[in-house]
Scaffold this active site. Structure first.
Site, PDB file in Angstrom:
ATOM      1  N   GLY A  36       0.825  -1.211   0.000  1.00  0.00           N
ATOM      2  CA  GLY A  36       0.000   0.000   0.000  1.00  0.00           C
ATOM      3  C   GLY A  36       0.855   1.255   0.000  1.00  0.00           C
ATOM      4  O   GLY A  36       2.068   1.197   0.202  1.00  0.00           O
ATOM      5  N   ARG A  78      -2.201 -11.101   2.838  1.00  0.00           N
ATOM      6  CA  ARG A  78      -1.365 -11.480   1.697  1.00  0.00           C
ATOM      7  C   ARG A  78      -2.275 -12.113   0.667  1.00  0.00           C
ATOM      8  O   ARG A  78      -3.152 -12.918   1.024  1.00  0.00           O
ATOM      9  CB  ARG A  78      -0.302 -12.479   2.147  1.00  0.00           C
ATOM     10  CG  ARG A  78       0.607 -11.932   3.232  1.00  0.00           C
ATOM     11  CD  ARG A  78       1.599 -10.953   2.672  1.00  0.00           C
ATOM     12  NE  ARG A  78       2.232 -10.181   3.738  1.00  0.00           N
ATOM     13  CZ  ARG A  78       3.166  -9.278   3.525  1.00  0.00           C
ATOM     14  NH1 ARG A  78       3.558  -8.993   2.288  1.00  0.00           N
ATOM     15  NH2 ARG A  78       3.692  -8.597   4.517  1.00  0.00           N
ATOM     16  N   SER A 119     -12.982 -14.167  -0.484  1.00  0.00           N
ATOM     17  CA  SER A 119     -12.632 -14.306  -1.896  1.00  0.00           C
ATOM     18  C   SER A 119     -13.378 -15.463  -2.542  1.00  0.00           C
ATOM     19  O   SER A 119     -13.675 -16.476  -1.891  1.00  0.00           O
ATOM     20  CB  SER A 119     -11.126 -14.575  -1.989  1.00  0.00           C
ATOM     21  OG  SER A 119     -10.773 -14.951  -3.292  1.00  0.00           O
ATOM     22  N   TYR A 143      -3.825 -19.630  -0.132  1.00  0.00           N
ATOM     23  CA  TYR A 143      -4.487 -18.323  -0.074  1.00  0.00           C
ATOM     24  C   TYR A 143      -5.994 -18.498   0.141  1.00  0.00           C
ATOM     25  O   TYR A 143      -6.590 -17.928   1.053  1.00  0.00           O
ATOM     26  CB  TYR A 143      -4.213 -17.525  -1.365  1.00  0.00           C
ATOM     27  CG  TYR A 143      -5.132 -16.349  -1.511  1.00  0.00           C
ATOM     28  CD1 TYR A 143      -4.980 -15.239  -0.691  1.00  0.00           C
ATOM     29  CD2 TYR A 143      -6.185 -16.362  -2.437  1.00  0.00           C
ATOM     30  CE1 TYR A 143      -5.852 -14.164  -0.798  1.00  0.00           C
ATOM     31  CE2 TYR A 143      -7.044 -15.295  -2.550  1.00  0.00           C
ATOM     32  CZ  TYR A 143      -6.879 -14.191  -1.727  1.00  0.00           C
ATOM     33  OH  TYR A 143      -7.748 -13.143  -1.822  1.00  0.00           O
ATOM     34  N   LYS A 147      -8.651 -17.637   3.470  1.00  0.00           N
ATOM     35  CA  LYS A 147      -9.890 -16.847   3.396  1.00  0.00           C
ATOM     36  C   LYS A 147     -11.073 -17.647   3.945  1.00  0.00           C
ATOM     37  O   LYS A 147     -11.934 -17.099   4.634  1.00  0.00           O
ATOM     38  CB  LYS A 147     -10.144 -16.405   1.947  1.00  0.00           C
ATOM     39  CG  LYS A 147      -9.177 -15.338   1.467  1.00  0.00           C
ATOM     40  CD  LYS A 147      -9.343 -14.047   2.254  1.00  0.00           C
ATOM     41  CE  LYS A 147      -8.316 -13.002   1.929  1.00  0.00           C
ATOM     42  NZ  LYS A 147      -8.463 -11.769   2.722  1.00  0.00           N
TER      43      LYS A 147
HETATM   44  N1  UFG Z   1      -4.689 -14.647 -17.513  1.00  0.00           N
HETATM   45  C1  UFG Z   1      -4.117 -14.677 -18.756  1.00  0.00           C
HETATM   46  N2  UFG Z   1      -2.953 -14.003 -18.958  1.00  0.00           N
HETATM   47  C2  UFG Z   1      -2.335 -13.309 -17.968  1.00  0.00           C
HETATM   48  C3  UFG Z   1      -2.928 -13.285 -16.674  1.00  0.00           C
HETATM   49  C4  UFG Z   1      -4.117 -13.959 -16.485  1.00  0.00           C
HETATM   50  O1  UFG Z   1      -4.631 -15.315 -19.682  1.00  0.00           O
HETATM   51  O2  UFG Z   1      -1.263 -12.721 -18.214  1.00  0.00           O
HETATM   52  C5  UFG Z   1      -5.975 -15.339 -17.317  1.00  0.00           C
HETATM   53  C6  UFG Z   1      -5.933 -16.362 -16.215  1.00  0.00           C
HETATM   54  O3  UFG Z   1      -5.461 -17.591 -16.702  1.00  0.00           O
HETATM   55  C7  UFG Z   1      -7.396 -16.384 -15.788  1.00  0.00           C
HETATM   56  C8  UFG Z   1      -7.860 -14.929 -16.021  1.00  0.00           C
HETATM   57  O4  UFG Z   1      -6.908 -14.362 -16.904  1.00  0.00           O
HETATM   58  O5  UFG Z   1      -8.126 -17.217 -16.614  1.00  0.00           O
HETATM   59  C9  UFG Z   1      -7.895 -14.102 -14.758  1.00  0.00           C
HETATM   60  O6  UFG Z   1      -6.661 -14.256 -14.104  1.00  0.00           O
HETATM   61  P1  UFG Z   1      -6.246 -13.411 -12.810  1.00  0.00           P
HETATM   62  O7  UFG Z   1      -4.889 -13.889 -12.420  1.00  0.00           O
HETATM   63  O8  UFG Z   1      -6.429 -11.964 -13.064  1.00  0.00           O
HETATM   64  O9  UFG Z   1      -7.337 -13.804 -11.731  1.00  0.00           O
HETATM   65  P2  UFG Z   1      -7.804 -15.211 -11.142  1.00  0.00           P
HETATM   66  O10 UFG Z   1      -9.170 -15.475 -11.672  1.00  0.00           O
HETATM   67  O11 UFG Z   1      -6.800 -16.273 -11.339  1.00  0.00           O
HETATM   68  O12 UFG Z   1      -7.822 -14.888  -9.581  1.00  0.00           O
HETATM   69  C10 UFG Z   1      -8.424 -13.697  -9.094  1.00  0.00           C
HETATM   70  C11 UFG Z   1      -7.625 -13.166  -7.919  1.00  0.00           C
HETATM   71  C12 UFG Z   1      -7.666 -14.139  -6.785  1.00  0.00           C
HETATM   72  C13 UFG Z   1      -9.094 -14.445  -6.468  1.00  0.00           C
HETATM   73  C14 UFG Z   1      -9.843 -14.923  -7.667  1.00  0.00           C
HETATM   74  C15 UFG Z   1     -11.282 -15.083  -7.340  1.00  0.00           C
HETATM   75  O13 UFG Z   1      -6.279 -12.951  -8.294  1.00  0.00           O
HETATM   76  O14 UFG Z   1      -7.046 -13.565  -5.667  1.00  0.00           O
HETATM   77  O15 UFG Z   1      -9.718 -13.969  -8.722  1.00  0.00           O
HETATM   78  O16 UFG Z   1     -12.061 -15.266  -8.441  1.00  0.00           O
HETATM   79  F1  UFG Z   1      -9.141 -15.372  -5.518  1.00  0.00           F
END
Ligand code: UFG
Length: 322
Positions: A36, A78, A119, A143, A147
């Site tokens: 932050g 975290r 989450s 993680y 939660k």
């Molecule tokens: N993705 C890509 N390319 C990238 C990054 C992500 O294709 O460079 C895809 C991932 O595979 C996924 C989607 O984009 O399908 C979203 O990915 P994020 O990493 O942004 O988010 P996640 O859905 O994996 O996870 C997020 C938060 C978590 C939370 C979760 C709850 O990061 O902390 O949503 O739905 F728990």
């Protein structure tokens, strides 16, 4: 009201703080400033504290008394899934240990209202498209486990000493409510794509062979300002004498695929980028979207902003902060 926001200097926390300030509340922020920035919280009092530190309970008790705190919004945690897999003990120490200190301090000072930042990671890999809160939680990483345990802790405190708690299960949070409150970390799809574009690289898509309409993963992207509003609404809910539920999904109830997000980014940024197609990333459920009927029915909250507003606000905030 005098409200304590833990993690208030973070991306989501600072939106909650700003909204509370605009509504005339007095806000005190606790943050260890690991991710932050103090510049995000306006006139709120900042106390730099690691909630997991041994002396945290005593510090919290003093602070709650001196600031006459009446409610707490707990976001400090975290939150990197990958890091939680490699450092599970530390995640439990930080997220569970910190929360135990906070609840103990609330118990000692008889502050009984808490909004807890949970989450959708608590669900794990649900075999349903739109998941509701009664779905069995099977988190697949430390993680998500921390939660879910946090939710159990609020339920236990409710039974033991009358804590009133709301657990908000966030789906995929993005966007910016104010230009100076951009998500500056590169941990999620939208800021990761922006960072790639800044570096002149092609954004990466992990997996194009999922059983979804265009083969890429579908998520429920919720605007951070809508999410912040859900916290304020939750505080009002905690003042009600009868509350049927304590756990609520916070999403839009609409899914967007990775390709759809990239198309929106292309439209908004006017950058004609290529896409780097990569294999699946381990642990990604093909489809994870919120059934939002409970939060609508019981809190009267619905998301007001769509994917276009999410990407537009995220992009202009990024431009403002660079
Ligand atoms: N993705 C890509 N390319 C990238 C990054 C992500 O294709 O460079 C895809 C991932 O595979 C996924 C989607 O984009 O399908 C979203 O990915 P994020 O990493 O942004 O988010 P996640 O859905 O994996 O996870 C997020 C938060 C978590 C939370 C979760 C709850 O990061 O902390 O949503 O739905 F728990």
């Amino acid at each position: 009201m005098s409200i304590l926001v833990t993690g208030g200097a973070g991306y989501i926390g600072s939106h909650v703080v700003r909204l509370l300030q605009e509504k005339g509340h007095r806000v005190t922020v606790i943050d260890n400033l690991s991710s932050g920035y103090s510049g995000r919280i306006g006139a709120a009092k900042l106390v730099e504290l690691d909630l997991a530190a041994e002396a945290a309970t005593a510090t919290l008790v003093e602070l709650i008394k001196s600031e006459s705190i009446t409610s707490v919004i707990h976001l400090a945690a975290r939150k990197q899934v990958g890091e939680s897999v490699t450092k599970p003990e530390w995640y439990f120490e930080q997220n569970i240990g910190g929360m135990a200190h906070l609840l103990e301090a609330m118990r000692q000072t008889k502050v009984d209202k808490l909004v807890f930042s949970s989450s959708a990671a608590t669900y794990g890999m649900p075999d349903t498209d739109f998941v509701n809160e009664d779905f069995e939680c099977k988190p697949i990483n430390p993680y998500g486990q921390t939660k879910l345990i946090g939710e159990w802790m609020t339920a236990n405190a409710a039974r033991a000493w009358g804590l009133r708690a709301v657990n908000l299960r966030y789906f995929n949070v993005a966007g910016a409510g104010w230009p100076e409150l951009a998500d500056t970390a590169t941990m999620n799809l939208v800021p990761i794509v922006f960072a790639a574009l800044d570096a002149g690289k092609s954004p990466v898509v992990f997996g194009t062979d999922y059983d979804t309409a265009d083969g890429t993963c579908v998520r429920d992207y919720v605007h951070v300002l809508d999410l912040a509003e859900a916290h304020v609404t939750s505080l009002d809910y905690l003042d009600r004498d009868t509350r049927d539920h304590s756990t609520f999904n916070v999403g839009t109830g609409k899914g967007a695929s990775v390709f759809e997000v990239l198309a929106e980014i292309k439209r908004v940024t006017k950058i004609d980028f290529e896409i780097d197609l990569q294999p699946r990333r381990p642990g990604d459920p093909p489809y994870l979207c919120a059934d939002v009927s409970r939060i609508k029915g019981h809190l009267g909250w619905t998301a007001k902003r769509d994917l276009a507003e999410i990407i537009e606000s995220a992009w202009s905030a990024r431009q403002a902060s660079s």
